[in-house]
Scaffold this active site. Structure first.
Site, mmCIF file in Angstrom:
data_model
loop_
_atom_site.group_PDB
_atom_site.id
_atom_site.type_symbol
_atom_site.label_atom_id
_atom_site.label_comp_id
_atom_site.label_asym_id
_atom_site.label_seq_id
_atom_site.Cartn_x
_atom_site.Cartn_y
_atom_site.Cartn_z
ATOM 1 C CG HIS A 340 -1.683 1.074 1.175
ATOM 2 N ND1 HIS A 340 -3.262 1.358 0.366
ATOM 3 C CD2 HIS A 340 -1.892 2.050 1.600
ATOM 4 C CE1 HIS A 340 -3.459 2.072 0.326
ATOM 5 N NE2 HIS A 340 -2.814 2.732 1.037
ATOM 6 C CB ALA A 341 0.829 3.948 -2.509
ATOM 7 C CG HIS A 370 -2.002 10.784 -2.526
ATOM 8 N ND1 HIS A 370 -3.113 11.324 -2.374
ATOM 9 C CD2 HIS A 370 -1.502 10.097 -1.371
ATOM 10 C CE1 HIS A 370 -3.150 10.969 -0.963
ATOM 11 N NE2 HIS A 370 -2.113 10.442 -0.735
ATOM 12 C CD GLU A 371 1.207 7.831 -0.818
ATOM 13 O OE1 GLU A 371 1.929 8.058 -0.559
ATOM 14 O OE2 GLU A 371 0.500 7.082 -1.327
ATOM 15 C CG HIS A 374 2.134 12.104 1.965
ATOM 16 N ND1 HIS A 374 0.803 12.660 2.866
ATOM 17 C CD2 HIS A 374 1.030 10.944 1.320
ATOM 18 C CE1 HIS A 374 -0.605 11.742 2.706
ATOM 19 N NE2 HIS A 374 -0.177 11.053 1.614
ATOM 20 C CD GLU A 398 -3.560 11.231 3.459
ATOM 21 O OE1 GLU A 398 -3.477 10.929 2.107
ATOM 22 O OE2 GLU A 398 -2.046 11.029 4.750
ATOM 23 C CG HIS A 499 -6.369 3.085 5.340
ATOM 24 N ND1 HIS A 499 -6.477 2.770 3.649
ATOM 25 C CD2 HIS A 499 -5.925 4.931 5.007
ATOM 26 C CE1 HIS A 499 -5.648 3.260 2.820
ATOM 27 N NE2 HIS A 499 -5.188 4.693 3.740
ATOM 28 C CE1 TYR A 509 -5.566 8.744 2.928
ATOM 29 C CE2 TYR A 509 -6.577 7.632 4.651
ATOM 30 C CZ TYR A 509 -5.529 7.688 3.635
ATOM 31 O OH TYR A 509 -4.466 7.159 3.887
HETATM 32 O O1 X8Z Z 1 -4.332 5.324 1.347
HETATM 33 C C1 X8Z Z 1 -4.005 5.947 0.417
HETATM 34 C C2 X8Z Z 1 -2.628 6.649 -0.106
HETATM 35 C C3 X8Z Z 1 -1.973 6.785 0.691
HETATM 36 S S1 X8Z Z 1 -1.998 7.853 2.129
HETATM 37 C C4 X8Z Z 1 -2.255 6.012 -1.501
HETATM 38 N N1 X8Z Z 1 -5.351 6.260 0.045
HETATM 39 C C5 X8Z Z 1 -6.727 5.992 -0.307
HETATM 40 C C6 X8Z Z 1 -7.139 4.641 -0.208
HETATM 41 O O2 X8Z Z 1 -5.655 4.546 -0.544
HETATM 42 O O3 X8Z Z 1 -7.566 4.272 0.494
HETATM 43 C C7 X8Z Z 1 -5.050 7.554 -0.926
HETATM 44 C C8 X8Z Z 1 -6.787 7.435 -1.263
HETATM 45 C C9 X8Z Z 1 -7.606 6.976 -0.227
HETATM 46 ZN ZN ZN Z 2 -1.820 9.870 1.408
#
Ligand code: X8Z
Ligand code: ZN
Length: 601
Positions: A340-341, A370-371, A374, A398, A499, A509
């Site tokens: 997960h990024a 997105h990354e 940060h 975010e 998460h 988010y």
């Molecule tokens: O988790 C993330 C990023 C890292 S902070 C890739 N996001 C959420 C997800 O993937 O559930 C970005 C959008 C929503």
């Molecule tokens: Zn993020």
């Protein structure tokens, strides 16, 4: 300690000496200075442990990170206790007061002081994180070649529109989370105990306390924002649901919900993969970034450089050389990692990295932008005291890169050769709006419901024997999405979303999806970009970039309301920007939905 995830909230202070009884304001200043120093001194050890635990999953790194977290959280408790002597002390400087307040919010995983429970909590947290990262579905456990990981299963959903193949892939991934349930029950008990010791009603109450307003007001604020955007979401859901009904005749439930496994995304949080099916005017525009990335043989490094080029074009500093040397950009072939990024600040001094498993596709391309948001936030606020090195609130963190994503307009993409040049027309504009809405509008209810579930778990209104049913009740209530196969309390579907086992709060988010349109509206205005907001790209616009950078440099040194006001002139989150942005599409959707039954039971 708040593990480094997407955006790192700083680690914790270590064993700062208490000020003497009958504390003075000078004692408070020294205390905060000492905490900041201790944070710096101990920071690298913990982030290094976390980095290896996520990029090299095995029993040993799991132990190491649990131990590192245990020490850090123990010391945080000590310092929070010490800070209590300054409660109610008059005359504190605002910065010192803020530093003390932020100290209590350093972690999303408040731990009980009891050493045995503290150790238990950090072990559970490490185990859950590792379980998610190494999650696989195998048709024969004895044969590794029959196993599929999240990338492989997600690819099926994104690229294959076959009902049964998608259902099989969806079910396979969700099965990987079943074993997490018992750990999660205990995890919730322990973080609740830790929260109560810190003076909060439960862990959800503590999470909601991080927004420069009362926990109760924050809850109301999220409801207010949702009520602003809900009508737009409902029209998108209705349109998509009817199109899917045509695509899969007789297969959809009769209650108006969308099947969870056919949105092209494992969690139905981003419906961009459905664009070919839902585009308003087929053949009018070429927005196939996937094909362009493949055709131009973009490597993961080249994709990152492309994104860096955007940020450089608005005047942000170059990424340090170590960024490219130390980041993990692709999935290693020889070991399990948390794919997960995420974006990391390893030392508060320029050792910034991202950790991703990049494939040459549009979703990953956008995630890189997105990354990097940060990453530039880290670099911009690195000059501040460590306690202020976080986002104005976590939704800001975010929203930084997401705002830049809004500048990836068809015009910009054509300019860099990743989309076909399209003759401007109303049809092309609506296509572009639809594509973006499938990402940004479809996400909104999902963004809100994850923490509604966890808030319920933490406050006891959702009981363990009801975890999965409550999850699906929220999915239905907010998203109008329902599973196509029976779910039961044997399943633990929340655990299939990163998460939850990773313990990253999620309301950030939802907030980011509102805020990014506010930011964009302001940056386009400041940059003097003419024309409608949905066509604005700030690529190359140094005036907009300078205004943005100034905001990033503030970190959390002042209430977020002030930071937002400095940028936009208004200190309140406000969905009018996202609604204005999508006004053309919304009007079109209403037209399309005329005479159709919308909504779900
Ligand atoms: O988790 C993330 C990023 C890292 S902070 C890739 N996001 C959420 C997800 O993937 O559930 C970005 C959008 C929503
Ligand atoms: Zn993020």
């Amino acid at each position: 300690m708040n593990p480094v995830r997407c955006a790192l909230a700083l680690a914790v202070a270590f064993g700062v000496t208490a000020a003497a009884p009958a504390a003075t304001t000078a004692d408070a200043d020294s205390f905060v200075a000492a905490v900041n120093q201790e944070l710096r001194d101990n920071y690298v050890e913990i982030t290094a442990a976390q980095w290896v635990a996520e990029t090299y999953i095995n029993g040993d790194t799991e132990t190491l990170v649990a131990k590192a977290n245990e020490r850090a959280l123990g010391r945080l408790s000590v310092n929070v206790d010490k800070s209590r002597q300054f409660d109610g002390l008059a005359g504190l400087s605002p910065l010192t007061r803020r530093g003390i307040d932020l100290l209590k919010l350093q972690t999303a995983m408040p731990a009980p002081k009891d050493p045995a429970k503290l150790a238990e909590l950090t072990q559970i947290a490490s185990r859950l994180n590792a379980a998610y990262g190494s999650g696989k579905s195998c048709s024969d456990e004895a044969k590794p070649e029959t196993c599929r990981n999240l990338d492989q299963l997600s690819k099926v959903l994104a690229e294959n529109r076959d009902w049964d193949a998608d259902l099989e892939a969806w079910t396979a991934w969700h099965r990987t989370a079943r074993g997490m349930r018992k750990d999660y029950v205990r995890f919730a008990e322990l973080v609740n105990e830790g929260s109560r010791e810190m003076g909060y009603a439960n862990a959800g109450d503590m999470w909601r306390a991080g927004y420069d307003m009362s926990s109760a007001d924050f809850r109301k604020e999220t409801d207010r924002l949702w009520s602003q955007v809900q009508p737009l979401y409902k029209d998108l859901q209705c349109y998509a649901q009817h199109k899917l009904e045509q695509q899969y005749p007789g297969k959809l439930a009769k209650d108006g919900t969308i099947p969870a496994h056919i949105t092209g995304n494992m969690w139905s949080q981003d419906w961009a993969a459905l664009y070919p099916l839902l585009q308003p005017y087929p053949g009018v525009s070429n927005l196939d970034v996937d094909a362009a990335l493949k055709e131009k043989q973009y490597t993961p490094v080249a994709m990152v450089q492309r994104a860096e080029d955007f940020y450089s074009s608005v005047g942000f500093p170059p990424l340090p050389k170590s960024f490219y040397e130390k980041s993990q950009l692709t999935r290693p072939a020889d070991r399990d990692v948390v794919c997960h990024a995420s974006a990391w600040d390893l030392n508060l001094d320029g050792d910034v990295r991202i950790k991703m498993c990049i494939n040459a596709n549009e979703e990953d391309f956008r995630t890189i932008y997105h990354e990097l948001g940060h990453i530039y936030y880290y670099l911009a606020y690195n000059t501040l005291p460590p306690l202020f090195q976080t986002g104005a609130h976590d939704g800001f963190h975010e929203a930084i890169g997401d705002t830049i994503q809004l500048s990836l307009t068809p015009g910009y993409l054509a300019q860099i050769g990743l989309a076909g040049a399209t003759r401007p027309s109303k049809e092309a504009m609506l296509n572009a709006q639809m594509k973006l809405a499938l990402e940004k509008i479809a996400f909104l209810p999902f963004g809100k419901l994850i923490d509604e579930w966890r808030w319920g778990v933490f406050d006891g209104s959702i009981k363990p024997e009801n975890y999965n049913a409550a999850w699906w009740a929220l999915k239905k209530k907010y998203q109008g999405v329902a599973p196509s196969v029976t779910r039961s309390e044997e399943d633990f579907d929340p655990g299939a979303k990163y998460h939850v086992p990773g313990n990253t709060p999620y309301m950030r988010y939802f907030l980011a999806h509102i805020l990014q349109f506010q930011f964009q509206r302001e940056l386009c205005k400041a940059g003097g970009v003419k024309g409608p907001l949905h066509e604005c790209s700030i690529y190359g616009n140094k005036t907009a970039g300078a205004k943005y950078w100034a905001m990033l440099q503030k970190g959390s040194s002042q209430p977020w309301q002030e930071t937002l006001k400095e940028l936009t002139g208004k200190g309140e989150m406000d969905a009018s920007a996202i609604l204005d942005y999508f006004a053309p599409l919304h009007a079109w959707l209403k037209q399309q939905n005329k005479g159709k039954s919308c909504g779900w039971e």
